[in-house]
Design a protein around this motif. Structure first.
Motif, PDB file in Angstrom:
ATOM      1  N   TRP A 162       0.915  -1.271   0.105  1.00  0.00           N
ATOM      2  CA  TRP A 162      -0.044  -0.032   0.058  1.00  0.00           C
ATOM      3  C   TRP A 162       1.103   1.239  -0.130  1.00  0.00           C
ATOM      4  CZ3 TRP A 162      -4.666  -0.834   3.792  1.00  0.00           C
ATOM      5  CH2 TRP A 162      -5.442  -1.844   3.272  1.00  0.00           C
ATOM      6  N   ARG A 163       2.049   1.170   0.845  1.00  0.00           N
ATOM      7  CA  ARG A 163       2.867   2.266   0.942  1.00  0.00           C
ATOM      8  C   ARG A 163       3.505   2.665  -0.572  1.00  0.00           C
ATOM      9  NH1 ARG A 163       5.593   0.253   6.150  1.00  0.00           N
ATOM     10  NH2 ARG A 163       4.417   1.275   7.551  1.00  0.00           N
ATOM     11  N   VAL A 195       7.048  12.253   4.112  1.00  0.00           N
ATOM     12  CA  VAL A 195       6.847  11.357   5.128  1.00  0.00           C
ATOM     13  C   VAL A 195       5.657  10.639   5.061  1.00  0.00           C
ATOM     14  CG1 VAL A 195       6.187  12.417   7.219  1.00  0.00           C
ATOM     15  CG2 VAL A 195       7.550  10.232   7.369  1.00  0.00           C
ATOM     16  N   LEU A 196       5.575   9.061   4.870  1.00  0.00           N
ATOM     17  CA  LEU A 196       4.376   8.423   5.046  1.00  0.00           C
ATOM     18  C   LEU A 196       4.434   7.744   6.475  1.00  0.00           C
ATOM     19  CD1 LEU A 196       4.253   6.236   1.842  1.00  0.00           C
ATOM     20  CD2 LEU A 196       3.307   8.558   2.206  1.00  0.00           C
ATOM     21  N   LYS A 213      12.380   4.200   5.770  1.00  0.00           N
ATOM     22  CA  LYS A 213      12.285   4.109   4.319  1.00  0.00           C
ATOM     23  C   LYS A 213      11.179   5.236   3.754  1.00  0.00           C
ATOM     24  CE  LYS A 213      10.978   1.018   0.660  1.00  0.00           C
ATOM     25  NZ  LYS A 213      12.371   1.013  -0.319  1.00  0.00           N
ATOM     26  N   TRP A 214      10.060   5.051   4.261  1.00  0.00           N
ATOM     27  CA  TRP A 214       8.994   5.985   3.292  1.00  0.00           C
ATOM     28  C   TRP A 214       8.984   7.394   3.901  1.00  0.00           C
ATOM     29  CZ3 TRP A 214       7.092   2.632   0.222  1.00  0.00           C
ATOM     30  CH2 TRP A 214       7.550   1.432   0.646  1.00  0.00           C
ATOM     31  N   LEU A 267      10.174   4.789  -3.714  1.00  0.00           N
ATOM     32  CA  LEU A 267       9.669   6.385  -3.348  1.00  0.00           C
ATOM     33  C   LEU A 267       9.320   7.228  -4.555  1.00  0.00           C
ATOM     34  CD1 LEU A 267      11.934   6.826  -0.541  1.00  0.00           C
ATOM     35  CD2 LEU A 267       9.851   5.629  -0.350  1.00  0.00           C
ATOM     36  N   PRO A 268       8.687   8.066  -4.059  1.00  0.00           N
ATOM     37  CA  PRO A 268       8.285   9.096  -5.199  1.00  0.00           C
ATOM     38  C   PRO A 268       9.434  10.022  -5.722  1.00  0.00           C
ATOM     39  CG  PRO A 268       7.283  10.021  -3.325  1.00  0.00           C
ATOM     40  CD  PRO A 268       7.514   8.377  -3.121  1.00  0.00           C
ATOM     41  N   THR A 269       9.496  10.582  -6.814  1.00  0.00           N
ATOM     42  CA  THR A 269      10.595  11.437  -7.134  1.00  0.00           C
ATOM     43  C   THR A 269      10.872  12.516  -6.071  1.00  0.00           C
ATOM     44  OG1 THR A 269      10.542  10.737  -9.351  1.00  0.00           O
ATOM     45  CG2 THR A 269      11.782  12.566  -8.947  1.00  0.00           C
TER      46      THR A 269
END
Length: 196
Positions: A36-37, A59-60, A166-167, A184-186
């Motif tokens: 999901w992340r 940050v997630l 990590k997130w 991860l997103p850019t």
């Protein structure tokens, strides 16, 4: 009795970095699955690219998300539409999660389904409402916000230091942009023109 709904006044100024925070439905710890992340990171990446923003930091967490974004294309006299950006992040992700829960026959599907009105069920991954946002107009406030965002997992007791989570964009900043995680997103960092 009508439920109280907090009214949030949004300020969308073209040259500002925007700090956005949005939460899971009822603050539930829903963002605990890595798949999901990753899906949420993909949704953030697509929305940022399609709506012409730079992702400065993020940050997630397990029950909420922080993003720092900077609009790259705002026409004179227009303001960035952050509601459109947030919808482009949250709606596709929520739809994909719902489809997964249906396929898995997960009891969580029932927990996240509410009646908007009699006979009209609605799936809720995200808390309704605008969430929180503020504009960052100085370098000091921006750097303070980046530090605050990156320290979230430490304050929550998930890791001992920000770069271990990590997130988030913490490792990217700590490594002077050398560590790029494809899951991860850019991360674009701060554009030089942000504060003139």
């Amino acid at each position: 009795m009508q439920g109280h709904r907090k009214q949030l006044r949004r300020f969308h100024e073209p040259g500002d970095v925007h700090e956005l925070t949005f939460s899971n439905y009822r603050q539930l710890e829903l963002l605990t699955r890595d798949d999901w992340r990753q899906m949420l990171c993909q949704s953030i990446d697509r929305a940022i690219a399609n709506h012409k923003y730079r992702l400065v930091a993020f940050v997630l967490m397990t029950n909420h998300v922080h993003l720092l974004v900077f609009p790259t294309e705002v026409r004179p006299g227009e303001l960035p539409d952050l509601d459109v950006l947030l919808s482009a992040i949250k709606r596709p992700f929520s739809y994909r999660v719902k489809q997964m829960l249906i396929a898995e026959k997960s009891p969580l599907l029932h927990e996240l389904t509410v009646l908007e009105r009699p006979g009209k069920p609605a799936f809720r991954f995200w808390q309704e409402g605008a969430g929180y946002d503020r504009n960052l107009r100085t370098e000091k406030s921006l750097l303070g916000s980046i530090d605050y965002i990156h320290a979230n997992p430490v304050r929550a007791g998930l890791v001992a230091r920000p770069g271990e989570w990590k997130w988030s964009s913490a490792r990217w900043y700590e490594s002077d942009k050398r560590i790029v995680d494809p899951e991860l997103p850019t991360i674009h960092g701060l554009p030089p023109e942000a504060f003139g």
